[in-house]
Motif scaffolding. Structure first.
Motif, PDB file in Angstrom:
ATOM      1  N   SER A 229     -29.619  16.367  12.603  1.00  0.00           N
ATOM      2  CA  SER A 229     -29.536  17.764  13.034  1.00  0.00           C
ATOM      3  C   SER A 229     -30.706  18.064  13.950  1.00  0.00           C
ATOM      4  O   SER A 229     -31.739  17.381  13.910  1.00  0.00           O
ATOM      5  CB  SER A 229     -29.541  18.704  11.831  1.00  0.00           C
ATOM      6  N   GLY A 233     -29.561  23.680  14.830  1.00  0.00           N
ATOM      7  CA  GLY A 233     -28.537  23.629  13.797  1.00  0.00           C
ATOM      8  C   GLY A 233     -27.354  22.750  14.141  1.00  0.00           C
ATOM      9  O   GLY A 233     -26.396  22.661  13.366  1.00  0.00           O
ATOM     10  N   ARG A 234     -27.394  22.086  15.279  1.00  0.00           N
ATOM     11  CA  ARG A 234     -26.293  21.194  15.643  1.00  0.00           C
ATOM     12  C   ARG A 234     -26.370  19.910  14.836  1.00  0.00           C
ATOM     13  O   ARG A 234     -27.454  19.433  14.514  1.00  0.00           O
ATOM     14  CB  ARG A 234     -26.347  20.881  17.136  1.00  0.00           C
ATOM     15  N   LYS A 235     -25.203  19.342  14.485  1.00  0.00           N
ATOM     16  CA  LYS A 235     -25.139  18.119  13.692  1.00  0.00           C
ATOM     17  C   LYS A 235     -24.401  17.044  14.464  1.00  0.00           C
ATOM     18  O   LYS A 235     -23.381  17.291  15.098  1.00  0.00           O
ATOM     19  CB  LYS A 235     -24.416  18.375  12.363  1.00  0.00           C
TER      20      LYS A 235
END
Length: 340
Positions: A229, A233-235
């Motif tokens: 991440s 907050g991107r995964k």
């Protein structure tokens, strides 16, 4: 790529002090400096020595290097653990090269780049290894700045599965350490308690993964949202590369090979055997005069094919001598030997 044992290169123990590391580096650097040592291997050795000191002489790099564990040996095949594989220098990224008296000896190894590429960014900078020179030829490395590539949030790792895993069709438990850059480090470069100043954090992760039908060696499985991440907050995703490892079977595509043990009399006279296969127990007939190493092909008892059906199971005959053999049996073998 090849694992480099920096402690072995400098000839020091893993618990060596900074002073011991520096002393060992100075001694070796004098011995293998290209201006002093004219042998063919001197330049390569000198480059390895400087790379080792660049890591072990820097507290932060040494801590990251030690996190790999102490079970590695120099020259072993090395694959970066999850999280490390995106630290390296990439196309359009930063790189360093060693320069001595205007002679470019090449850059850091791929192993070094895979571990410390994220720590080597920034503008051009000369680095003085040990702060001394030999006859005015001070060792330096040049760093050139280009556009830094965007962070890759995906993780790629190998997943070993057995033949049993494939046929049970149950989700298997996958454990790994999700190692990613720390997003809590102070912007002014101060000490970070979240990561201990290493610049990355390791989070033990355990997930269930269901293997797709007709799985094959080398196949890549995507598990969405199980990667690293970022601060937004991107995964990323987790990619699992399948390695079929089994102590009972040798795997060749969709075909399997399994050893079947028989005694010398059974090899000569023939016999029947019950064997365990991925599809269950079956009986096989071993013909007379069967030699050790001979293959008996059992159709449709291997791994699933991509289209439909199954590969073959090869029963490889292995003739063994029983451990508990009687005196009477030995006498009979002597008589057989006398016949010849």
């Amino acid at each position: 790529m090849e694992y480099k044992d920096y402690y072995e290169i400098l000839g020091v123990k893993r618990d060596a002090t900074d002073a011991e590391i520096k002393s060992a580096y100075r001694k070796l650097a004098r011995k293998f400096h290209p201006d002093v040592n004219k042998t063919k291997e001197a330049e390569s050795k000198f480059k390895d020595i400087n790379e080792a000191y660049e890591v072990l002489g820097d507290k932060q790099k040494r801590q990251r290097y030690d996190s790999l564990g102490a079970n590695w040996q120099g020259g072993q095949s090395y694959t970066p653990p999850p999280g490390f594989e995106n630290f390296g220098f990439k196309s359009g990224g930063n790189y360093q090269s060693f320069n001595f008296n205007g002679q470019d000896l090449g850059g850091f190894s791929d192993f070094f780049s895979s571990l410390f590429g994220d720590m080597m960014g920034g503008g051009a900078q000369n680095m003085n290894f040990g702060g001394f020179d030999f006859g005015g030829a001070q060792q330096t490395s040049r760093r050139r700045r280009q556009e830094t590539p965007s962070e890759d949030l995906d993780i790629t790792m190998n997943l070993n599965v057995t033949v049993k895993d494939i046929f049970e069709k149950k989700p298997i438990n996958v454990k790994f350490s999700n190692m990613e850059k720390c997003h809590q480090c102070p912007p002014n470069g101060g000490f970070c308690s979240a990561c201990g100043g290493t610049g990355f954090k390791s989070t033990p992760t355990s997930i269930k993964v269901k293997l797709p039908p007709q799985i094959t060696e080398g196949q890549k499985i995507r598990v969405k949202g199980e990667g690293k991440s970022d601060s937004y907050g991107r995964k990323g995703d987790l990619y699992l590369i399948i390695n079929i490892k089994d102590s009972k079977y040798t795997v060749d595509g969709s075909d399997l090979t399994q050893e079947v043990e028989i005694t010398p009399p059974e090899a000569v006279l023939g016999t029947k055997k019950e064997i365990e296969t991925p599809h269950g127990k079956i009986g096989i007939k071993i013909p007379p005069k069967t030699s050790s190493g001979q293959m008996l092909r059992l159709k449709n008892l291997g791994l699933p094919l991509k289209s439909s059906g199954f590969g073959n199971l090869n029963a490889k005959i292995k003739i063994i001598i029983p451990k508990n053999i009687s005196d009477k049996e030995i006498e009979l073998y002597k008589k057989i030997a006398e016949i010849k």
